[in-house]
Design an enzyme around this catalytic site. Structure first.
Site, PDB file in Angstrom:
ATOM      1  N   PHE A 147       0.866  -1.176   0.000  1.00  0.00           N
ATOM      2  CA  PHE A 147       0.000   0.000   0.000  1.00  0.00           C
ATOM      3  C   PHE A 147       0.903   1.226   0.000  1.00  0.00           C
ATOM      4  CE2 PHE A 147      -2.332   3.564   1.649  1.00  0.00           C
ATOM      5  CZ  PHE A 147      -3.519   3.493   0.931  1.00  0.00           C
ATOM      6  N   ASP A 232       9.559   2.941   1.749  1.00  0.00           N
ATOM      7  CA  ASP A 232       8.358   3.719   2.067  1.00  0.00           C
ATOM      8  C   ASP A 232       8.086   3.590   3.562  1.00  0.00           C
ATOM      9  OD1 ASP A 232       5.830   4.704   2.533  1.00  0.00           O
ATOM     10  OD2 ASP A 232       4.936   3.855   0.733  1.00  0.00           O
ATOM     11  N   LYS A 261       2.737  11.482   6.917  1.00  0.00           N
ATOM     12  CA  LYS A 261       1.883  11.274   8.091  1.00  0.00           C
ATOM     13  C   LYS A 261       2.426  11.997   9.324  1.00  0.00           C
ATOM     14  CE  LYS A 261      -0.331   7.079   6.389  1.00  0.00           C
ATOM     15  NZ  LYS A 261      -1.543   7.763   5.922  1.00  0.00           N
TER      16      LYS A 261
END
Length: 407
Positions: A147, A232, A261
């Site tokens: 993801f 990531d 984030k």
């Protein structure tokens, strides 16, 4: 927290969203109006322990005083210039973030998906200009069940049909191999490969942790094959797993690191590609950009986030309380929990389907005053703010035991 003046009820507000908001989410039926630290409050004044922390965007809790002060101070001075001009906050942010991660340069963006898209562009440009890959032939190898976001290019290399169905045609140039399989990765990398892009821990897949040595193996393979290693760490980075970065568990340094984030402190969207100078310097003026990327407000908040991490306090908290989380979940295995995976304050918990789906367990926990999120059927994810106390964490585990026992 003081309950806000009640205007519309939670039920009324949820109902009001339906005709005016695109239905791309299916949130739990709670309407948050206020928050502080590890706690949120709905419009009726009911309090909930936040065990999701905005998918790690709220690593430092809701409205951390140092981050709120940084934002307030910057709001009084300057919020946006675009990159048409310099601003007085960006250099400090980039320098401190590079030093924190042990890399050289920063490409500031806004969202995690933007950081991934930026890294894809950088890797391809590097492949053509430095590695000598033939024009338009560069490939990037990714892992199944990944993801990395939901833009058109990113869903092109997703294996989640919910994310893909109805959104083609897809962007070419990606090869998908099983996660945690070095042999498959070796077979997929060739002279056309610009980069290997992986999550050190797969979050959306259910907090899937690779075998010891996998990340080191990816690093060795990419060096030997002459391609880039892109990590990531948009969810796994910035203290979540008990270290600043998840790759540190294997003492690995990638060529490009993707952050987001928590970098915005739960206040503003902030993301970045951090990497080697010789890789990021393939970009030249006009080839890539973002009006809001690196804006003064984001840089001020991002700098404050880096300052919090420089002390090591939050990494230590995640490591120490991660033991409490792991031991608490281990005690529930065979008692409604089929299995779990955890690292630091991050866990994927597989619920016995006979007891309920992940959604049903999440709704049960909501009724007990604890907020979590389900994924992939009967799995729930736990990712509390790193500011959570041991008592709060044990309370959440007690609520989970109660919901599982009730069935």
């Amino acid at each position: 927290m003081t309950a806000p003046a009640l205007t519309r009820t939670s039920e009324e507000l949820i109902r009001a969203e339906a005709p005016v908001l695109a239905h791309n989410y299916h949130p739990l039926p709670v309407v948050v109006a206020r928050a502080e630290g590890t706690w949120v409050e709905d419009v009726e004044g009911r309090r909930y322990l936040d065990m999701l922390a905005g998918y790690s965007a709220l690593n430092f809790g809701h409205r951390h005083p140092a981050l709120i002060e940084a934002a307030h101070s910057q709001l009084d001075r300057l919020t946006l210039t675009s990159r048409a001009f310099h601003n007085d906050r960006l250099a400090q942010f980039a320098q401190s973030l590079a030093e924190l991660t042990g890399l050289d340069m920063v490409l500031p963006m806004n969202t995690g998906a933007e950081a991934v898209e930026s890294a894809v562009k950088v890797a391809r440009k590097w492949a053509y200009e430095v590695k000598g890959v033939a024009p338009d032939q560069a490939t990037i190898v990714v892992a199944a069940d990944n993801f990395h976001g939901r833009t058109t290019t990113i869903v092109s290399f997703s294996t989640d049909e919910t994310a893909r169905a109805g959104f083609g045609p897809f962007t070419p140039g990606f090869r998908i191999v099983p996660y945690n399989d070095l042999a498959a990765l070796e077979a997929a990398v060739d002279e056309s490969t610009a980069a290997v892009l992986i999550e050190p821990i797969q979050g959306e897949a259910g907090v899937v942790i690779p075998a010891d040595g996998y990340l080191a193996g990816v690093r060795e393979l990419t060096r030997r094959k002459g391609c880039l290693f892109i990590a990531d760490e948009i969810q796994s980075g910035l203290g979540r797993t008990g270290t600043t970065l998840a790759v540190e568990h294997e003492a690995v340094v990638p060529d490009l690191l993707l952050l987001g984030k928590a970098l915005g402190g739960g206040i503003v969207p902030v993301s970045a590609v951090v990497g080697r100078r010789d890789v990021l310097e393939v970009l030249r003026p006009g080839e890539h950009g973002s009006t809001f990327g690196g804006n003064p407000l984001a840089a001020a908040v991002g700098s404050a986030v880096v300052e919090l991490l420089e002390t090591g306090e939050f990494q230590r908290r995640a490591a120490e309380l991660g033991v409490v989380l792991r031991d608490g979940l281990a005690a529930l295995v065979g008692r409604g929990v089929e299995g779990f995976r955890s690292r630091g304050l991050w866990a994927g918990v597989d619920i016995d389907p006979a007891i309920g789906t992940g959604r049903e367990i999440s709704e049960g926990l909501m009724r007990e005053g604890v907020l979590v999120k389900d994924t992939h059927g009967s799995t729930i994810r736990l990712a509390p703010p790193l500011t959570i106390t041991g008592e709060e964490l044990r309370s959440a585990l007690g609520a989970l035991e109660k919901v599982l026992t009730r069935g």
